[in-house]
Design a protein around this motif. Sequence first.
Motif, short mmCIF file in Angstrom:
data_model
loop_
_atom_site.label_atom_id
_atom_site.label_comp_id
_atom_site.label_asym_id
_atom_site.label_seq_id
_atom_site.Cartn_x
_atom_site.Cartn_y
_atom_site.Cartn_z
N ALA A 181 7.29 1.60 9.00
CA ALA A 181 6.76 1.64 6.75
C ALA A 181 7.96 0.54 6.33
N LYS A 182 7.31 -0.29 5.53
CA LYS A 182 8.72 -0.54 4.82
C LYS A 182 9.57 0.44 3.61
N HIS A 183 9.10 1.38 3.16
CA HIS A 183 10.57 2.08 2.57
C HIS A 183 10.09 3.42 2.64
N VAL A 184 10.37 4.45 2.88
CA VAL A 184 10.19 5.88 2.98
C VAL A 184 11.12 6.21 1.74
N VAL A 185 10.38 7.05 0.75
CA VAL A 185 11.99 6.85 -0.30
C VAL A 185 11.25 8.32 -0.95
N GLY A 186 11.78 9.10 -1.73
CA GLY A 186 11.85 10.75 -1.89
C GLY A 186 12.71 9.97 -3.16
N TYR A 187 11.91 11.47 -4.28
CA TYR A 187 12.32 11.48 -5.50
C TYR A 187 11.91 11.85 -6.10
N GLY A 188 12.17 12.76 -7.32
CA GLY A 188 10.95 13.83 -8.02
C GLY A 188 12.08 14.70 -8.25
N HIS A 189 11.41 15.98 -9.04
CA HIS A 189 12.29 16.78 -10.13
C HIS A 189 12.86 17.67 -9.49
N LEU A 190 13.84 17.44 -8.91
CA LEU A 190 15.34 18.86 -8.21
C LEU A 190 14.89 20.24 -8.69
N ASP A 236 12.41 21.94 -10.36
CA ASP A 236 11.45 23.38 -10.13
C ASP A 236 11.02 22.69 -8.28
N GLY A 237 12.35 22.05 -7.79
CA GLY A 237 11.62 21.96 -6.19
C GLY A 237 10.57 20.87 -5.66
N ASN A 238 10.55 20.16 -6.18
CA ASN A 238 9.32 19.57 -6.45
C ASN A 238 9.56 17.70 -6.14
N LEU A 239 8.71 17.41 -4.38
CA LEU A 239 9.53 16.21 -4.07
C LEU A 239 8.26 14.95 -4.06
N HIS A 240 8.19 14.12 -4.63
CA HIS A 240 7.45 12.86 -4.45
C HIS A 240 7.50 11.98 -3.23
N LEU A 241 6.79 11.97 -2.43
CA LEU A 241 7.41 11.58 -0.83
C LEU A 241 6.34 10.15 -1.10
N ASN A 242 7.11 8.47 -1.26
CA ASN A 242 6.33 8.31 -0.89
C ASN A 242 6.39 6.85 -0.16
N VAL A 243 5.66 6.09 0.59
CA VAL A 243 5.90 6.17 1.78
C VAL A 243 5.15 4.44 1.61
N THR A 244 5.64 3.02 1.78
CA THR A 244 4.83 2.11 1.70
C THR A 244 5.20 1.09 2.81
N TYR A 303 0.69 -0.76 0.09
CA TYR A 303 0.07 -0.07 -0.04
C TYR A 303 1.10 1.07 0.10
N VAL A 304 0.68 2.34 -1.00
CA VAL A 304 1.89 3.26 -0.90
C VAL A 304 0.68 4.57 -0.60
N TYR A 305 1.09 5.17 -0.03
CA TYR A 305 0.46 7.03 0.74
C TYR A 305 1.90 7.44 -0.25
N LYS A 306 1.21 8.38 -1.21
CA LYS A 306 1.61 9.22 -1.91
C LYS A 306 1.97 11.12 -1.44
N TYR A 307 3.18 11.28 -1.57
CA TYR A 307 2.79 12.84 -1.18
C TYR A 307 3.39 13.87 -2.77
N ASP A 308 3.01 14.76 -3.37
CA ASP A 308 3.55 15.29 -4.12
C ASP A 308 3.42 16.94 -3.52
N ILE A 309 4.50 17.20 -3.42
CA ILE A 309 4.42 18.38 -2.91
C ILE A 309 5.92 19.61 -3.39
N SER A 310 5.80 21.03 -3.09
CA SER A 310 7.03 21.48 -3.21
C SER A 310 7.28 22.52 -2.14
N LEU A 311 8.70 22.15 -2.14
CA LEU A 311 9.49 23.18 -1.49
C LEU A 311 10.89 23.58 -1.84
N PRO A 312 11.29 24.21 -0.93
CA PRO A 312 12.55 25.41 -1.34
C PRO A 312 13.41 24.59 -1.88
N VAL A 313 14.53 24.74 -2.82
CA VAL A 313 14.91 23.31 -2.72
C VAL A 313 15.74 22.82 -2.09
#
Length: 543
Positions: free
Chosen positions: A448-457, A459-467, A420-430
Amino acid sequence: MVRRLAPRWPVWLFPWRAACTPGAFVQQRTWAGATRTPLWGRLHGVAGVSPLVRRGSSSTSSQAPEVVLTCERYPVRRLPFSTVSEEDLATFERIIPSRVITDPEELEASNVDWLRTMRGCSKVLLKPRTSEEVSHILRYCHERNLAVNTQGGNTGLVGGSVPVFDEIILSTALMNQVVSFQDISGILVCQAGCILEELSRYVEERDFIMPLDLGAKGSCHIGGNLATNAGGLRFLRYGSLHGTVLGLEVVLADGTVLNCLTSLRKDNTGYDLKQLFIGSEGTLGVITAVSILCPPKPRAVNVAFLGCPGFAEVLQTFSTCKRMLGEILSAYEFMDAECMQLVRHHLHLASPVQESPFYVLVETSGSRVEHDAEKLSSFLEHALGSGLVTDGTLATDQGKIKMLWALRERITEALTRDGYVYKYDISLPVDRLYDLVTDLRARLGSQAKHVVGYGHLGDGNLHLNVTAEAFSPSLLGDLEPYVYEWTAGQRGSVSAEHGVGFKKQSVLGYSKPPEALRLMQQLKTLLDPKGILNPYKTLPTQA
């Protein structure tokens, strides 16, 4: 002598795997009929490379577990809309003969979102081909007080594209025609149901490219992209759809056709009404056609995949990229080590570089091969020599470029296979982009099984996902509102590019002041006084 990265290509093993998505909170009984499973499509011209998953497609299977109804999982009440009658169905049949779908098996796929976390119970799917047909449908629904859920490729991640209750599903799938293309200016006019990948192929044959590129390009519709103001992988270079869209045709809730489908670069005559509908997620009107400016196709494209020893180096590498690559820098993406572990474990994608805490993908695109190669070589020499980068590989041909992009684009697919994935798509200061990931790992611990971060650095866009193994109310309680409060504390946005949909409409107050929310509600009331367009979405529910 310029130091070059030696391309080291391991054997890429991509066995075909069952496309069932196990990411939803499910019950143990079987849900018969069509299921939300990805449609596989092969990369052209690359032998031995796995097909890329296409979000939002479906195939028939009797093995998919049932997705819990949205109205059972979430505390939401049905608003006093009318229910569809036999007389309504007869009227729809007169408007769009043979394109009124009531078969429950055909409706199942359209009732469930791609993440398999939301499920509506619509009994009717309508497939118009023209804006006139959409106009007739909406005029009738407005008179009858019937709620309508507009749906494109159904690739959304926040529950905006599927009904919450029994809303009529208005599909744009058959509105898939290119109207015109201007070879000199690069201006494309097309219907809203055109698939992004097919449009990309169309304009690339004419030496242009679409100004946006998404992992879901094989399924998503351009109308849905505009309705959610999708960002994607080319945002750094070509900017927001608010800048590249020149005109729209929109059908309002009462059936009025608003034709602002201009192809002019400049038009300073009053309010720019099209901007209201970009990002409105189908709550103000149904986008039926678009005029969009396409940039020329680059003559030289290069992709470097690099390993970095820490996030500080990821940031410094980005600063170096901007300074040394300048106008040819077209993408800067990052992913952490856990993302790489997931794509390796679930998708059998091998890393082309040695194991690192972080990875970055740098894309350049320009008009001269020699010019771009010289700038890129200078950057890579500096990055390696200064210790910003510990290992890397460079791709210049399309086959290897697509292999490298697959590592980034398929992270979402790998996450859905992890649980199961908890998804967060947020903008933050780089400079604070990854702090929340580190913070959450400590906060959640073994929950949590995994807490991961990736995205469009870039653009200051973090894809935060928790499984997690399954949906957990206690885990959700530790995530929310903590993630939103943390984001608000940095003056960030709770939705960078995925939109608001159903899942985030209650948290807009973390990013918008009360005055802005009131004004948005007033605009909704003005354009859709009965509230029939995509109800329960985007705006906070009013008491």
